[in-house]
Design an enzyme around this catalytic site. Structure first.
Site, PDB file in Angstrom:
ATOM      1  N   TYR A   9       0.828  -1.211   0.000  1.00 50.61           N
ATOM      2  CA  TYR A   9       0.000   0.000   0.000  1.00 50.61           C
ATOM      3  C   TYR A   9       0.867   1.269   0.000  1.00 50.61           C
ATOM      4  O   TYR A   9       0.389   2.357  -0.311  1.00 50.61           O
ATOM      5  CB  TYR A   9      -0.963   0.053   1.200  1.00 50.61           C
ATOM      6  CG  TYR A   9      -2.009  -1.046   1.247  1.00 50.61           C
ATOM      7  CD1 TYR A   9      -2.161  -1.965   0.207  1.00 50.61           C
ATOM      8  CD2 TYR A   9      -2.854  -1.172   2.337  1.00 50.61           C
ATOM      9  CE1 TYR A   9      -3.117  -2.975   0.263  1.00 50.61           C
ATOM     10  CE2 TYR A   9      -3.821  -2.174   2.396  1.00 50.61           C
ATOM     11  CZ  TYR A   9      -3.932  -3.078   1.364  1.00 50.61           C
ATOM     12  OH  TYR A   9      -4.886  -4.075   1.434  1.00 50.61           O
ATOM     13  N   SER A  58     -12.356   4.621   3.961  1.00 47.22           N
ATOM     14  CA  SER A  58     -12.890   5.871   3.413  1.00 47.22           C
ATOM     15  C   SER A  58     -11.872   6.969   3.632  1.00 47.22           C
ATOM     16  O   SER A  58     -11.137   6.944   4.613  1.00 47.22           O
ATOM     17  CB  SER A  58     -14.213   6.241   4.095  1.00 47.22           C
ATOM     18  OG  SER A  58     -14.645   7.491   3.601  1.00 47.22           O
ATOM     19  N   ARG A  62     -17.931   9.920   6.404  1.00 49.12           N
ATOM     20  CA  ARG A  62     -18.128   8.478   6.225  1.00 49.12           C
ATOM     21  C   ARG A  62     -17.303   7.679   7.231  1.00 49.12           C
ATOM     22  O   ARG A  62     -17.758   6.670   7.759  1.00 49.12           O
ATOM     23  CB  ARG A  62     -17.733   8.062   4.817  1.00 49.12           C
ATOM     24  CG  ARG A  62     -18.763   8.435   3.770  1.00 49.12           C
ATOM     25  CD  ARG A  62     -18.205   8.126   2.412  1.00 49.12           C
ATOM     26  NE  ARG A  62     -19.212   8.194   1.373  1.00 49.12           N
ATOM     27  CZ  ARG A  62     -18.942   8.045   0.084  1.00 49.12           C
ATOM     28  NH1 ARG A  62     -17.704   7.829  -0.315  1.00 49.12           N
ATOM     29  NH2 ARG A  62     -19.904   8.125  -0.801  1.00 49.12           N
ATOM     30  N   ILE A 110     -13.293  -4.297   7.499  1.00 40.63           N
ATOM     31  CA  ILE A 110     -12.312  -3.203   7.505  1.00 40.63           C
ATOM     32  C   ILE A 110     -12.634  -2.166   6.423  1.00 40.63           C
ATOM     33  O   ILE A 110     -11.889  -2.010   5.449  1.00 40.63           O
ATOM     34  CB  ILE A 110     -10.882  -3.765   7.318  1.00 40.63           C
ATOM     35  CG1 ILE A 110     -10.821  -4.816   6.184  1.00 40.63           C
ATOM     36  CG2 ILE A 110     -10.363  -4.373   8.616  1.00 40.63           C
ATOM     37  CD1 ILE A 110      -9.391  -5.274   5.856  1.00 40.63           C
ATOM     38  N   ASN A 117     -19.278   5.192   9.516  1.00 39.13           N
ATOM     39  CA  ASN A 117     -19.020   3.744   9.404  1.00 39.13           C
ATOM     40  C   ASN A 117     -18.665   3.110  10.753  1.00 39.13           C
ATOM     41  O   ASN A 117     -18.781   1.892  10.914  1.00 39.13           O
ATOM     42  CB  ASN A 117     -17.897   3.471   8.396  1.00 39.13           C
ATOM     43  CG  ASN A 117     -18.305   3.794   6.959  1.00 39.13           C
ATOM     44  OD1 ASN A 117     -19.476   3.940   6.653  1.00 39.13           O
ATOM     45  ND2 ASN A 117     -17.317   3.929   6.080  1.00 39.13           N
TER      46      ASN A 117
HETATM   47  N1  NAP Z   1      -6.073  -8.475   1.378  1.00 39.09           N
HETATM   48  C1  NAP Z   1      -6.387  -7.945   0.213  1.00 39.09           C
HETATM   49  O1  NAP Z   1      -6.028  -8.466  -0.861  1.00 39.09           O
HETATM   50  C2  NAP Z   1      -7.215  -6.705   0.187  1.00 39.09           C
HETATM   51  C3  NAP Z   1      -7.803  -6.291  -1.019  1.00 39.09           C
HETATM   52  C4  NAP Z   1      -8.609  -5.141  -0.997  1.00 39.09           C
HETATM   53  C5  NAP Z   1      -8.805  -4.454   0.203  1.00 39.09           C
HETATM   54  N2  NAP Z   1      -8.195  -4.856   1.350  1.00 39.09           N
HETATM   55  C6  NAP Z   1      -8.347  -4.096   2.611  1.00 39.09           C
HETATM   56  O2  NAP Z   1      -9.740  -3.886   2.850  1.00 39.09           O
HETATM   57  C7  NAP Z   1      -9.993  -2.486   2.957  1.00 39.09           C
HETATM   58  C8  NAP Z   1     -11.406  -2.173   2.473  1.00 39.09           C
HETATM   59  O3  NAP Z   1     -11.593  -2.565   1.131  1.00 39.09           O
HETATM   60  P1  NAP Z   1     -11.591  -1.532  -0.097  1.00 39.09           P
HETATM   61  O4  NAP Z   1     -10.791  -0.320   0.233  1.00 39.09           O
HETATM   62  O5  NAP Z   1     -11.226  -2.340  -1.293  1.00 39.09           O
HETATM   63  O6  NAP Z   1     -13.098  -1.172  -0.300  1.00 39.09           O
HETATM   64  P2  NAP Z   1     -14.379  -0.730   0.576  1.00 39.09           P
HETATM   65  O7  NAP Z   1     -14.000  -0.413   1.973  1.00 39.09           O
HETATM   66  O8  NAP Z   1     -15.415  -1.754   0.301  1.00 39.09           O
HETATM   67  O9  NAP Z   1     -14.851   0.546  -0.201  1.00 39.09           O
HETATM   68  C9  NAP Z   1     -14.160   1.745  -0.226  1.00 39.09           C
HETATM   69  C10 NAP Z   1     -14.996   2.665  -1.107  1.00 39.09           C
HETATM   70  O10 NAP Z   1     -16.282   2.858  -0.514  1.00 39.09           O
HETATM   71  C11 NAP Z   1     -16.505   4.240  -0.306  1.00 39.09           C
HETATM   72  N3  NAP Z   1     -17.238   4.374   0.967  1.00 39.09           N
HETATM   73  C12 NAP Z   1     -16.747   4.340   2.220  1.00 39.09           C
HETATM   74  N4  NAP Z   1     -17.722   4.500   3.126  1.00 39.09           N
HETATM   75  C13 NAP Z   1     -18.872   4.623   2.443  1.00 39.09           C
HETATM   76  C14 NAP Z   1     -20.216   4.817   2.833  1.00 39.09           C
HETATM   77  N5  NAP Z   1     -20.581   4.910   4.124  1.00 39.09           N
HETATM   78  N6  NAP Z   1     -21.164   4.909   1.849  1.00 39.09           N
HETATM   79  C15 NAP Z   1     -20.807   4.807   0.552  1.00 39.09           C
HETATM   80  N7  NAP Z   1     -19.550   4.626   0.118  1.00 39.09           N
HETATM   81  C16 NAP Z   1     -18.581   4.541   1.054  1.00 39.09           C
HETATM   82  C17 NAP Z   1     -15.133   4.871  -0.258  1.00 39.09           C
HETATM   83  O11 NAP Z   1     -15.199   6.216  -0.703  1.00 39.09           O
HETATM   84  P3  NAP Z   1     -14.325   7.431  -0.068  1.00 39.09           P
HETATM   85  O12 NAP Z   1     -12.994   6.906   0.334  1.00 39.09           O
HETATM   86  O13 NAP Z   1     -14.268   8.379  -1.215  1.00 39.09           O
HETATM   87  O14 NAP Z   1     -15.138   7.953   1.089  1.00 39.09           O
HETATM   88  C18 NAP Z   1     -14.370   4.024  -1.259  1.00 39.09           C
HETATM   89  O15 NAP Z   1     -14.630   4.456  -2.587  1.00 39.09           O
HETATM   90  C19 NAP Z   1      -8.878  -1.866   2.120  1.00 39.09           C
HETATM   91  O16 NAP Z   1      -8.735  -0.493   2.325  1.00 39.09           O
HETATM   92  C20 NAP Z   1      -7.718  -2.713   2.560  1.00 39.09           C
HETATM   93  O17 NAP Z   1      -7.258  -2.284   3.826  1.00 39.09           O
HETATM   94  C21 NAP Z   1      -7.422  -5.989   1.365  1.00 39.09           C
END
Ligand code: NAP
Length: 263
Positions: A55, A232, A237, A229, A241
């Protein structure tokens, strides 16, 4: 907020590790945006941060933690080892510890499965790092059950956690049960990216509790005891959250959300 924690399998020194069910995701947060988001998340009450070597934000996560004034021992930190670093696990964990500015990482994951035949040697490297006391628990990410079993049968040590893509539309009771039977905690990632937040089932349930569908999705994870996890960069948010302990989904609501997975 009061977020429950799960006890992970024992560590090298026999102490138990408590992993909060809600953490703050940091993928795609870089530089000052990462720093500000993590500062805000800690202020909003998150006590679990998820980062990874790839990251490129461990230094910002670490500075935000230090500057927050929240004591280190009150925050659960996960970082992840890219499997390409096989043979260099010790150097990689040392770089993560330095960047984060901490002595010990709470949970270290193999970020995704290495190519065939390389998983068990890499797992042994993680276990050595754990025995050396540099991490408190070792786990994996993006593994299937067969790949988990390969590690356990080769070493007698199961991963404490498997971090996988998860959300209501990916609900799979048998997969969750298979992890539980093995004593492996399921941690879900991308809860929003995998979910249609305008789904009528979610909007109806959300309206009934006076919350938004995103919080219903997070609460659903919590009630299934699946670690979640959300990420945002938006302050409103981030705090919204985390505000998921003021309502409880009924059994019928949980089942209706499960059915979005169709499995
Ligand atoms: N192990 C792995 O391979 C792997 C892969 C992917 C992710 N991860 C981990 O999991 C975490 C979460 O997954 P992710 O970042 O892929 O996606 P996520 O948390 O599902 O989604 C993030 C997206 O949702 C938006 N969002 C946040 N809160 C919201 C709400 N209350 N209403 C509507 N939209 C909202 C965010 O926008 P804004 O930021 O613009 O507010 C961003 O665009 C990652 O950050 C990482 O730490 C791990």
């Amino acid at each position: 907020m009061t977020i429950p924690a799960l006890a992970l399998p024992k560590t090298a020194d026999g102490t138990s590790v408590e992993m909060p069910l809600l953490g703050f995701g940091t993928w795609q947060l870089r530089g000052n945006t990462a720093y500000q988001a993590v500062r805000f998340a800690l202020e909003a009450g998150y006590r679990h941060l998820d980062t990874a070597t790839v990251y490129g934000n461990e230094a910002e996560v670490g500075s935000a933690l230090r500057d927050s004034g929240v004591p280190r021992d009150q925050v659960f930190i996960t970082t992840k080892l890219p499997p390409e670093r096989a043979g260099k696990a010790r150097a990689t964990i040392d770089a993560s510890r330095r960047a984060l500015g901490v002595d010990t990482i709470d949970l270290w994951l193999i970020h995704w499965p290495p190519s065939r035949g390389h998983s068990v040697p890499l797992w042994r490297e993680l276990l050595e790092v754990r025995e050396a006391g540099l991490i408190r628990a070792a786990g994996v990410s993006n593994y299937d059950i067969r790949a988990i079993d390969e590690l356990t049968s080769a070493t007698g040590e199961r991963p404490a956690v498997n971090q996988i893509r998860f959300g209501p539309e990916l609900w799979d009771a048998r997969l969750v049960e298979a992890h539980r039977e093995r004593g492996v905690v399921v941690e879900g990632y991308s809860p929003f990216k995998t979910t249609n937040l305008n789904d009528p089932v979610l909007t109806r349930i959300a309206a009934g509790h006076g919350v938004d569908p995103a919080r219903v999705v997070l609460r659903w994870h919590l009630q299934h005891e699946i670690v979640v996890i959300p990420k945002s960069k938006t302050p409103e948010r981030i705090s919204r959250n985390a505000d998921i302990d003021g309502f409880v989904l009924t059994e019928e609501e949980m089942a209706a959300i499960d059915r979005l997975g169709g499995r």
